[in-house]
Structure formats: structure tokens, C-alpha cells
Write a protein that holds these residues in place. Structure first.
Motif, mmCIF file in Angstrom:
data_model
loop_
_atom_site.group_PDB
_atom_site.id
_atom_site.type_symbol
_atom_site.label_atom_id
_atom_site.label_comp_id
_atom_site.label_asym_id
_atom_site.label_seq_id
_atom_site.Cartn_x
_atom_site.Cartn_y
_atom_site.Cartn_z
ATOM 1 N N LYS A 74 0.821 -1.205 0.000
ATOM 2 C CA LYS A 74 0.000 0.000 0.000
ATOM 3 C C LYS A 74 0.857 1.258 0.000
ATOM 4 O O LYS A 74 0.600 2.214 -0.741
ATOM 5 C CB LYS A 74 -0.932 -0.020 1.204
ATOM 6 C CG LYS A 74 -1.926 1.128 1.256
ATOM 7 C CD LYS A 74 -2.873 0.962 2.434
ATOM 8 C CE LYS A 74 -3.893 2.089 2.496
ATOM 9 N NZ LYS A 74 -4.821 1.927 3.638
ATOM 10 N N TYR A 75 1.888 1.268 0.840
ATOM 11 C CA TYR A 75 2.766 2.436 0.898
ATOM 12 C C TYR A 75 3.574 2.578 -0.396
ATOM 13 O O TYR A 75 3.665 3.671 -0.973
ATOM 14 C CB TYR A 75 3.723 2.340 2.087
ATOM 15 C CG TYR A 75 4.703 3.493 2.142
ATOM 16 C CD1 TYR A 75 4.372 4.674 2.784
ATOM 17 C CD2 TYR A 75 5.957 3.396 1.525
ATOM 18 C CE1 TYR A 75 5.247 5.753 2.805
ATOM 19 C CE2 TYR A 75 6.837 4.458 1.544
ATOM 20 C CZ TYR A 75 6.481 5.635 2.181
ATOM 21 O OH TYR A 75 7.357 6.694 2.179
ATOM 22 N N ALA A 76 4.171 1.482 -0.846
ATOM 23 C CA ALA A 76 5.037 1.544 -2.027
ATOM 24 C C ALA A 76 4.274 2.014 -3.256
ATOM 25 O O ALA A 76 4.780 2.825 -4.048
ATOM 26 C CB ALA A 76 5.657 0.176 -2.275
ATOM 27 N N ASP A 77 3.055 1.522 -3.430
ATOM 28 C CA ASP A 77 2.283 1.866 -4.618
ATOM 29 C C ASP A 77 1.862 3.334 -4.633
ATOM 30 O O ASP A 77 1.646 3.909 -5.703
ATOM 31 C CB ASP A 77 1.043 0.973 -4.707
ATOM 32 C CG ASP A 77 1.393 -0.490 -4.952
ATOM 33 O OD1 ASP A 77 2.571 -0.776 -5.262
ATOM 34 O OD2 ASP A 77 0.494 -1.347 -4.816
ATOM 35 N N ALA A 78 1.766 3.952 -3.457
ATOM 36 C CA ALA A 78 1.312 5.343 -3.370
ATOM 37 C C ALA A 78 2.443 6.355 -3.282
ATOM 38 O O ALA A 78 2.193 7.561 -3.404
ATOM 39 C CB ALA A 78 0.385 5.505 -2.157
ATOM 40 N N LYS A 117 5.743 -22.736 -2.182
ATOM 41 C CA LYS A 117 4.805 -22.072 -3.079
ATOM 42 C C LYS A 117 5.557 -20.960 -3.806
ATOM 43 O O LYS A 117 6.603 -20.516 -3.354
ATOM 44 C CB LYS A 117 3.630 -21.482 -2.287
ATOM 45 C CG LYS A 117 2.755 -22.511 -1.616
ATOM 46 C CD LYS A 117 1.557 -21.868 -0.918
ATOM 47 C CE LYS A 117 1.973 -21.085 0.311
ATOM 48 N NZ LYS A 117 0.802 -20.550 1.051
ATOM 49 N N GLN A 118 5.004 -20.521 -4.924
ATOM 50 C CA GLN A 118 5.659 -19.500 -5.723
ATOM 51 C C GLN A 118 5.111 -18.107 -5.425
ATOM 52 O O GLN A 118 3.895 -17.907 -5.362
ATOM 53 C CB GLN A 118 5.495 -19.800 -7.215
ATOM 54 C CG GLN A 118 6.262 -21.017 -7.680
ATOM 55 C CD GLN A 118 7.756 -20.862 -7.464
ATOM 56 O OE1 GLN A 118 8.393 -19.993 -8.045
ATOM 57 N NE2 GLN A 118 8.322 -21.722 -6.623
ATOM 58 N N PRO A 119 6.012 -17.120 -5.250
ATOM 59 C CA PRO A 119 5.549 -15.740 -5.074
ATOM 60 C C PRO A 119 5.167 -15.127 -6.414
ATOM 61 O O PRO A 119 5.642 -15.551 -7.468
ATOM 62 C CB PRO A 119 6.795 -15.048 -4.489
ATOM 63 C CG PRO A 119 7.935 -15.804 -5.096
ATOM 64 C CD PRO A 119 7.478 -17.243 -5.182
ATOM 65 N N ASP A 120 4.305 -14.129 -6.366
ATOM 66 C CA ASP A 120 3.973 -13.339 -7.540
ATOM 67 C C ASP A 120 5.046 -12.264 -7.671
ATOM 68 O O ASP A 120 4.985 -11.225 -6.999
ATOM 69 C CB ASP A 120 2.590 -12.716 -7.364
ATOM 70 C CG ASP A 120 2.148 -11.879 -8.569
ATOM 71 O OD1 ASP A 120 3.013 -11.496 -9.392
ATOM 72 O OD2 ASP A 120 0.940 -11.569 -8.671
ATOM 73 N N MET A 121 6.036 -12.525 -8.516
ATOM 74 C CA MET A 121 7.166 -11.608 -8.611
ATOM 75 C C MET A 121 6.768 -10.269 -9.214
ATOM 76 O O MET A 121 7.350 -9.223 -8.860
ATOM 77 C CB MET A 121 8.289 -12.240 -9.424
ATOM 78 C CG MET A 121 8.938 -13.440 -8.742
ATOM 79 S SD MET A 121 9.677 -13.054 -7.130
ATOM 80 C CE MET A 121 11.137 -12.139 -7.640
ATOM 81 N N ASN A 122 5.790 -10.274 -10.110
ATOM 82 C CA ASN A 122 5.343 -8.997 -10.673
ATOM 83 C C ASN A 122 4.789 -8.094 -9.578
ATOM 84 O O ASN A 122 5.076 -6.898 -9.516
ATOM 85 C CB ASN A 122 4.279 -9.244 -11.750
ATOM 86 C CG ASN A 122 3.969 -7.976 -12.523
ATOM 87 O OD1 ASN A 122 4.842 -7.345 -13.103
ATOM 88 N ND2 ASN A 122 2.700 -7.599 -12.522
ATOM 89 N N ALA A 123 4.025 -8.696 -8.662
ATOM 90 C CA ALA A 123 3.495 -7.920 -7.541
ATOM 91 C C ALA A 123 4.595 -7.546 -6.555
ATOM 92 O O ALA A 123 4.656 -6.405 -6.074
ATOM 93 C CB ALA A 123 2.398 -8.710 -6.838
ATOM 94 N N LEU A 157 7.720 -7.039 -6.986
ATOM 95 C CA LEU A 157 8.627 -6.016 -7.493
ATOM 96 C C LEU A 157 7.878 -4.811 -8.057
ATOM 97 O O LEU A 157 8.448 -4.008 -8.786
ATOM 98 C CB LEU A 157 9.553 -6.603 -8.558
ATOM 99 C CG LEU A 157 10.420 -7.777 -8.090
ATOM 100 C CD1 LEU A 157 11.315 -8.276 -9.213
ATOM 101 C CD2 LEU A 157 11.284 -7.375 -6.892
ATOM 102 N N GLY A 158 6.626 -4.708 -7.736
ATOM 103 C CA GLY A 158 5.850 -3.522 -8.116
ATOM 104 C C GLY A 158 5.493 -3.453 -9.571
ATOM 105 O O GLY A 158 5.234 -2.363 -10.099
ATOM 106 N N GLY A 159 5.488 -4.589 -10.267
ATOM 107 C CA GLY A 159 5.103 -4.617 -11.655
ATOM 108 C C GLY A 159 6.099 -3.992 -12.601
ATOM 109 O O GLY A 159 5.760 -3.659 -13.728
ATOM 110 N N THR A 160 7.362 -3.822 -12.123
ATOM 111 C CA THR A 160 8.357 -3.133 -12.940
ATOM 112 C C THR A 160 9.406 -4.058 -13.499
ATOM 113 O O THR A 160 10.257 -3.648 -14.284
ATOM 114 C CB THR A 160 9.070 -2.040 -12.109
ATOM 115 O OG1 THR A 160 9.720 -2.646 -10.993
ATOM 116 C CG2 THR A 160 8.065 -1.018 -11.628
#
Length: 321
Positions: free
Chosen positions: A231-235, A309-315, A317-320
Motif C-alpha cells: 500500500k505504501y510503495a504503490d502510493a 509455493k511461488q511468489p507473484d514476482m510482478n506484484a 517487485l511492483g510490476g516493474t
């Protein structure tokens, strides 16, 4: 409890599955015109670049940092999620494990990277057994690590295999760093994967280094990272960018002037001055915003079955990336 294997004097447990981010997402800008960021740091040499940044690098970017010492991820992660911390130090493998358990974190930067020069490696697999002359000699032996299936074991396995050994024939057991040298000397274990200041202390006591594991297995990989609540990182991308620019400059200065780094470390660690003078320091990221190395760490973790389990790397790393 998961422990930061590459950083002395702190334990980390990035386990917060089921937590939700409910705290404030917006960065604070006060009447002084500075962007204020609440940062969780460890009482270890990994934090040198952050402390050094307070001398001028943060001010150069219009940033003021409020530092809080964190003793564990059990402390840091809830505080990130409730907004009482904005950014905190974490370890790469533990963060991958947390992300795989759907903890809403972002990797926003890199604090330290693994050295590519064995002479600069602040970790080592050490032994008191003269018959263990190289990694091949570890086959059928017991090696202590600070956490089973954590970053140290992952690095040890990769280094053993990279140098012609067979990590599948090594038995790993868990011991705290401060107990490892004594266990090796008493032959309760055949070898141990230690980090500073325990590496220097052990070698002074007569232990020999079988291999510098980071340099031979994960050179250039992120070892300590900056994490934030999603939440903080995205904003607050602009604020995080300013922070990383400052930390990058401080990291470059820390690498260039080890004497200065040791002086800074003396202000916030409990290490005696003589110990600080003798240990090897981490390699600080000079491009702190670069988190691409996390994908390499994921590949290595999967090679050795560290993740269930596998992490969502796109999420993560912020989709970058």
C-alpha cells in the motif's frame, strides 16, 4: 524464526501471512519542506549506508528519515503493514517466502549485495578438521547453518556444487551463529556457515575457511533488501525514488571509504572497536533501486527447493520487472 544470514547481530522472521495493510499510505511532508520516511534498520553493519545517508545524502534529496531499530521481521512486517514504518531492511530469501504466503510486501530496493571477490566475502564455511581441504571433503559431513532452508543453506549448497562438490550428500543442521565455532571445535558438527563477526573470530581461533560461499555462488545477488508494505510503495513512488537515490550515493561512499564506514558503525552497533576494525564489511548497493537480482534469487531458491509455493514476482517487485 528466520534469521538474516548475511548480516550479523539480528534475527529476522518475515512471516506475516494473513496480515493486511491498514495503515496510512501517504508520505508525510511537513512545514520544513522535507519528505519524512520512517525506516526500520538493523543494529548491524548492513545499515551503515542508511546511517551514513543522514550526514548529507538524504538532505540532498529533500528527505528526512526517522530510524527505528528492528530486531526481527516479526517486528518489522506488522509495522510496515500498519503504517508505523514505511521502509525496512529484510532478507531476500525470507521475503520470497513471505510473498509466496501472500504477505502484501514490495521489494523497493537493495541494501547490500553479495561480493564477487572471495577476499571480500564476509561469510565462510569453516572447519577444524584438517582432512576437509575443499568442498568435496564436505560430502557425508554435517554443516551447521543458522536456518534450515534459509539463505545460508541455499548459498552453501550453491557454492558447494559450483566448486565441484555434491551438496545433496551434505547434512545441514540448524545452530545460532554464536554457537557455531564452539560446535565445530568440539566436533559436534564438521563445518559451519558463518558470517562476520563470527568469521573473523573463528579464524583467529584456528578455524580454516573451506570456501567463501557468496563469492562462488551468488556474487552480485541481493543479500539485504529494502521492503515496504504494498500500500505504501504503490502510493509513494517519488518518495521511495528519492530515498533510493540518497542510499545509492551513501552506499558508494561507504564502499569507497571503509574507515568511514567503520566509524559510522561504531555509533549504532554493539561491536567493540577492535572487532569492527578486523571484520569484513558488506558490499553496499550503489544502485539501490535495482531489484532485478531478486529474480535470480528466486531461480536459485527453486533450484534447491527452498520454496513450497511461488511468489507473484510482478506484484513483489511492483510490476516493474
Amino acid at each position: 524464526m528466520r534469521r538474516w544470514w548475511g548480516v550479523p547481530l539480528i534475527v529476522v522472521a518475515l512471516t506475516g501471512a494473513g496480515c493486511s495493510s491498514t495503515g496510512p499510505a501517504q508520505v508525510s511532508t511537513t512545514s520544513d519542506g522535507l519528505v519524512h520516511i520512517k525506516v526500520g534498520v538493523s543494529p548491524s553493519t548492513a545499515s551503515i549506508a542508511v546511517y551514513l545517508g543522514r550526514e548529507k545524502y538524504f538532505a540532498d534529496q529533500g528527505v528526512a528519515v526517522d530510524l527505528s531499530v528492528i530486531q526481527s521481521g516479526a517486528d518489522a512486517v506488522p509495522r510496515l503493514l500498519n503504517g508505523s514504518l514505511d521502509i525496512a531492511l529484510g532478507d531476500a530469501v525470507g521475503t520470497l517466502q513471505s510473498a509466496a504466503n501472500n504477505v502484501p510486501l514490495r521489494v523497493v530496493g537493495t541494501v547490500t549485495v553479495s561480493p564477487d571477490d572471495p577476499a571480500k566475502d564476509y561469510s565462510g564455511i569453516v572447519t577444524a578438521d584438517a582432512s576437509i581441504k575443499d568442498v568435496a571433503g564436505l560430502s557425508g559431513r554435517t554443516v551447521a547453518v543458522n536456518q534450515l532452508n534459509g539463505g545460508a543453506q541455499l548459498t552453501a549448497k550453491s557454492a558447494i556444487d559450483a566448486r565441484g562438490g555434491d551438496s545433496s550428500k551434505v547434512k545441514f543442521v540448524e545452530l545460532p551463529f554464536p554457537q557455531m565455532a564452539a560446535a565445530v571445535e568440539a566436533k559436534r558438527v564438521d563445518a559451519a556457515m558463518v558470517v562476520e563477526p563470527f568469521l573473523s573470530a573463528g579464524t583467529k581461533e584456528g578455524l580454516t575457511t573451506v570456501i567463501a560461499p557468496q563469492a562462488y555462488s551468488v556474487a552480485g545477488f541481493p543479500s539485504t533488501i529494502f521492503i515496504s508494505a504494498a500500500k505504501y510503495a504503490d502510493a509513494n513512488g517519488d518518495a521511495i525514488g528519492k530515498f533510493m537515490t540518497a542510499v545509492s550515493a551513501a552506499g558508494k561512499a561507504a564502499n569507497a571509504d571503509p574507515a568511514k564506514s567503520r566509524t559510522v558503525a561504531a555509533t549504532f552497533t554493539d561491536l567493540p572497536a577492535a572487532t569492527l576494525q578486523g571484520i569484513k564489511l558488506p558490499i553496499y548497493a550503489e544502485n539501490a533501486a535495482d531489484t532485478a537480482g531478486m529474480t535470480k534469487m528466486l531461480a536459485l531458491a527453486n533450484k534447491y527447493g527452498v520454496l513450497t509455493k511461488q511468489p507473484d514476482m510482478n506484484a513483489l517487485l511492483g510490476g516493474t520487472k
